[in-house]
Design a protein around this motif. Sequence first.
Motif, mmCIF file in Angstrom:
data_model
loop_
_atom_site.group_PDB
_atom_site.id
_atom_site.type_symbol
_atom_site.label_atom_id
_atom_site.label_comp_id
_atom_site.label_asym_id
_atom_site.label_seq_id
_atom_site.Cartn_x
_atom_site.Cartn_y
_atom_site.Cartn_z
ATOM 1 N N ARG A 114 0.765 -1.223 0.082
ATOM 2 C CA ARG A 114 -0.005 -0.038 0.007
ATOM 3 C C ARG A 114 0.878 1.363 -0.039
ATOM 4 O O ARG A 114 0.701 2.346 -0.649
ATOM 5 C CB ARG A 114 -1.007 -0.100 1.214
ATOM 6 N N CYS A 115 1.919 1.093 0.782
ATOM 7 C CA CYS A 115 2.828 2.418 0.863
ATOM 8 C C CYS A 115 3.491 2.926 -0.448
ATOM 9 O O CYS A 115 3.292 3.810 -1.146
ATOM 10 C CB CYS A 115 4.139 2.008 1.539
ATOM 11 N N ALA A 116 3.914 1.671 -1.269
ATOM 12 C CA ALA A 116 4.291 1.605 -2.671
ATOM 13 C C ALA A 116 3.288 2.416 -3.517
ATOM 14 O O ALA A 116 3.370 3.078 -4.374
ATOM 15 C CB ALA A 116 4.859 0.418 -3.047
ATOM 16 N N GLN A 117 2.110 1.876 -3.517
ATOM 17 C CA GLN A 117 0.927 2.072 -4.531
ATOM 18 C C GLN A 117 0.702 3.822 -4.069
ATOM 19 O O GLN A 117 0.307 4.296 -5.079
ATOM 20 C CB GLN A 117 -0.185 1.455 -3.913
ATOM 21 N N LEU A 118 0.885 4.089 -2.937
ATOM 22 C CA LEU A 118 0.631 5.578 -2.597
ATOM 23 C C LEU A 118 1.708 6.297 -3.055
ATOM 24 O O LEU A 118 1.756 7.440 -2.522
ATOM 25 C CB LEU A 118 0.257 5.777 -1.211
ATOM 26 N N LYS B 51 8.507 5.865 -1.272
ATOM 27 C CA LYS B 51 9.744 4.943 -1.375
ATOM 28 C C LYS B 51 9.831 4.022 -0.230
ATOM 29 O O LYS B 51 10.054 4.399 0.779
ATOM 30 C CB LYS B 51 11.004 5.802 -1.853
ATOM 31 N N THR B 52 9.666 2.674 -0.691
ATOM 32 C CA THR B 52 9.429 1.755 0.422
ATOM 33 C C THR B 52 10.569 0.646 0.679
ATOM 34 O O THR B 52 10.822 -0.110 -0.577
ATOM 35 C CB THR B 52 8.043 1.135 0.234
ATOM 36 N N ALA B 53 10.893 0.289 1.807
ATOM 37 C CA ALA B 53 11.742 -1.219 1.958
ATOM 38 C C ALA B 53 11.092 -2.080 2.919
ATOM 39 O O ALA B 53 10.150 -1.507 3.725
ATOM 40 C CB ALA B 53 12.925 -0.863 2.068
ATOM 41 N N CYS B 54 11.297 -3.126 2.972
ATOM 42 C CA CYS B 54 10.779 -4.142 3.980
ATOM 43 C C CYS B 54 11.567 -4.935 4.311
ATOM 44 O O CYS B 54 12.207 -5.727 3.572
ATOM 45 C CB CYS B 54 9.356 -4.738 3.486
ATOM 46 N N VAL B 55 12.026 -5.196 5.706
ATOM 47 C CA VAL B 55 13.006 -5.674 6.365
ATOM 48 C C VAL B 55 12.494 -7.353 6.666
ATOM 49 O O VAL B 55 11.386 -7.369 7.443
ATOM 50 C CB VAL B 55 13.638 -5.417 7.299
ATOM 51 N N GLU B 56 12.854 -8.435 6.187
ATOM 52 C CA GLU B 56 12.511 -9.784 6.610
ATOM 53 C C GLU B 56 13.665 -10.452 6.738
ATOM 54 O O GLU B 56 14.426 -10.647 6.087
ATOM 55 C CB GLU B 56 11.619 -10.060 5.516
ATOM 56 N N GLY B 57 13.792 -11.331 7.982
ATOM 57 C CA GLY B 57 14.990 -12.089 8.358
ATOM 58 C C GLY B 57 14.772 -13.777 7.936
ATOM 59 O O GLY B 57 15.578 -14.427 7.628
ATOM 60 N N GLU C 295 6.896 -12.284 -3.122
ATOM 61 C CA GLU C 295 8.108 -11.772 -3.738
ATOM 62 C C GLU C 295 7.786 -10.939 -5.275
ATOM 63 O O GLU C 295 8.314 -9.983 -5.470
ATOM 64 C CB GLU C 295 9.108 -13.073 -3.961
ATOM 65 N N PHE C 296 7.009 -11.711 -6.039
ATOM 66 C CA PHE C 296 6.518 -11.170 -7.229
ATOM 67 C C PHE C 296 5.960 -9.745 -6.731
ATOM 68 O O PHE C 296 6.270 -8.734 -7.739
ATOM 69 C CB PHE C 296 5.671 -12.007 -7.716
ATOM 70 N N LEU C 297 4.974 -9.843 -6.009
ATOM 71 C CA LEU C 297 4.292 -8.348 -5.630
ATOM 72 C C LEU C 297 5.265 -7.153 -5.267
ATOM 73 O O LEU C 297 5.255 -6.162 -5.675
ATOM 74 C CB LEU C 297 3.266 -8.678 -4.759
ATOM 75 N N PHE C 298 6.211 -7.604 -4.480
ATOM 76 C CA PHE C 298 7.213 -6.844 -4.036
ATOM 77 C C PHE C 298 8.094 -6.189 -5.475
ATOM 78 O O PHE C 298 8.244 -4.828 -5.388
ATOM 79 C CB PHE C 298 8.306 -7.340 -3.279
ATOM 80 N N LYS C 299 8.495 -7.255 -6.239
ATOM 81 C CA LYS C 299 9.064 -6.349 -7.344
ATOM 82 C C LYS C 299 8.328 -5.874 -8.258
ATOM 83 O O LYS C 299 8.586 -4.791 -8.788
ATOM 84 C CB LYS C 299 9.602 -7.689 -8.363
ATOM 85 N N LYS C 300 6.856 -6.141 -8.348
ATOM 86 C CA LYS C 300 6.137 -5.718 -9.183
ATOM 87 C C LYS C 300 5.831 -4.045 -8.624
ATOM 88 O O LYS C 300 5.741 -2.983 -9.360
ATOM 89 C CB LYS C 300 4.820 -6.326 -9.178
ATOM 90 N N ASN C 301 5.787 -3.850 -7.270
ATOM 91 C CA ASN C 301 5.813 -2.786 -6.745
ATOM 92 C C ASN C 301 6.759 -1.906 -6.390
ATOM 93 O O ASN C 301 6.943 -0.955 -5.617
ATOM 94 C CB ASN C 301 4.699 -2.881 -5.368
ATOM 95 N N LYS C 302 8.078 -2.475 -6.856
ATOM 96 C CA LYS C 302 9.371 -1.855 -6.665
ATOM 97 C C LYS C 302 9.801 -1.586 -5.208
ATOM 98 O O LYS C 302 10.026 -0.484 -4.680
ATOM 99 C CB LYS C 302 9.532 -0.558 -7.444
#
Length: 462
Positions: free
Chosen positions: A21-25, A28-34, A100-107
């Motif tokens: 949603r942040c990217a759609q709006l 500039k968004t990053a998400c940290v995942e371990g 993962e695909f959705l992250f790429k699609k939404n940069k």
Amino acid sequence: MASYDVIIIGAGPGGYVCAIRCAQLGLKTACVEGRETLGGTCLNVGCIPSKALLHASHQLHESQHNFEKMGLKGAAPKVDWTQMLAYKDEVIAQNTKGIEFLFKKNKIDWIKGWATIPEPGLVTVGDETHKAKNIVIATGSEPATLPGIEIDEKLIVSSTGALSLPKIPKKLVVIGAGVIGLELGSVHARLGTQVTVLEYLDQITPGLDAEIARSFRSILKKQGLEIITGAAVQSAEALKTKAKVTYKLRKDDSTHQVDGDVVLVATGRKPFTQGLGLDALGVDLTQRGQIATDGQYKTSVNGLYAIGDAIEGPMLAHKAEDEGMAVAEILAGQKGHVNYGVIPGVIYTAPEVAAVGATEESLKEAGRAYKVGKFSFMGNGRAKAMFAADGFVKILADAETDRILGAHILGPNAGELIHEICVAMEFGASAEDLARTCHAHPTCSEAVREAALACGDGAIHS
Ligand code: NAD
């Protein structure tokens, strides 16, 4: 040093939805995942894998109990547990790769590793520190065990271990008759395991409408689950090849023991916030150890927000998702909002149990005048054709205004049926509004309409 408008910590349903949603709006968004894969507990070791096992074991149950009645003859399938786990893992993989695909699609940048917040506006992952105008903590929760019980994920397991057992246990002891205990207990009961559930309270599924809980319990009993309520578990001890559970019956303080090849501890979850550095930052917590927020998901530290299981409220993936979207909208300068009065809860057993809004108990406690409309699935042709006529729909409406205050469904597809009532409640509908809405025949949804009719002049088929 990379710089972002928002860094979200955690890629579970709360975090990944927030990131999208942040990217759609336009942020500039990053998400940290371990974890190795995105999706958090829900996709990797929670909602999705348990639904795969529930689906597979339900198919087995159908083949054993209902196929012959429909003229489908032949030997019932044998269980290949390794293949069932492989199917479950494939379902997980499809879903996590989808994110993962959705992250790429939404940069959206996926920063891999575990995050620390050294100071407001900074997020450190491994050797790298990133700048963020705003940080959203969406780190979720972890199983909460009991004092005297150590989870080894072999003999004494949490839901995580229960989803990957090396073999189907002959005897399973479940501690806690909540959502996890009953869903995973059902899976194993259908696979032939002798299941004993120990529950501290006198009722199963705390918080559920008591009438629904009673009917649900008797259905589970018929399905072969032994449920002992009023049982305060004291300890669980791992022996060589089995585990022994000691509990006290609250009614007479007598001590009992039961053993199983596996013991599942399903006594709730607690926020997972270790390693973030919240202490040093001075982030306020609630008395229950959740991150305190102000109703707009703001913590006590500027620019730091929190959502999902890490904060107050029901620990549900969809609640976290809604909060993820709301906080994204707030960060983008819009008005994000979650209606906490209309958050459905579903238990994915067979039959399913679904609830939204007030229970009869909560209305009585609030001294509110209400009426009840009920309809049994016995009066629903579609449910009968599916051998799924156990259960009923119950709608609670205001005695004076007829506005729907809550609904509870025990029956086929309850987890889908509940949503028409959610939408109705969202729009402030009355039971009559629902009753006057044409429902297709033959569908299980007709039972919802009939319950709404029962709030007025009466249901047709009862
Ligand atoms: P829960 O809170 O639903 O149930 C825990 C149960 O354990 C309670 O009934 C409690 O009374 C009992 N208990 C606690 N201490 C005990 C003791 N000493 N002896 C015997 N019983 C004891 O917790 P859960 O089932 O572990 O689930 C954790 C969270 O995950 C919940 O918030 C749940 O909503 C969520 N979840 C939701 C779904 C879903 O939506 N379908 C599925 C899985 C988990």
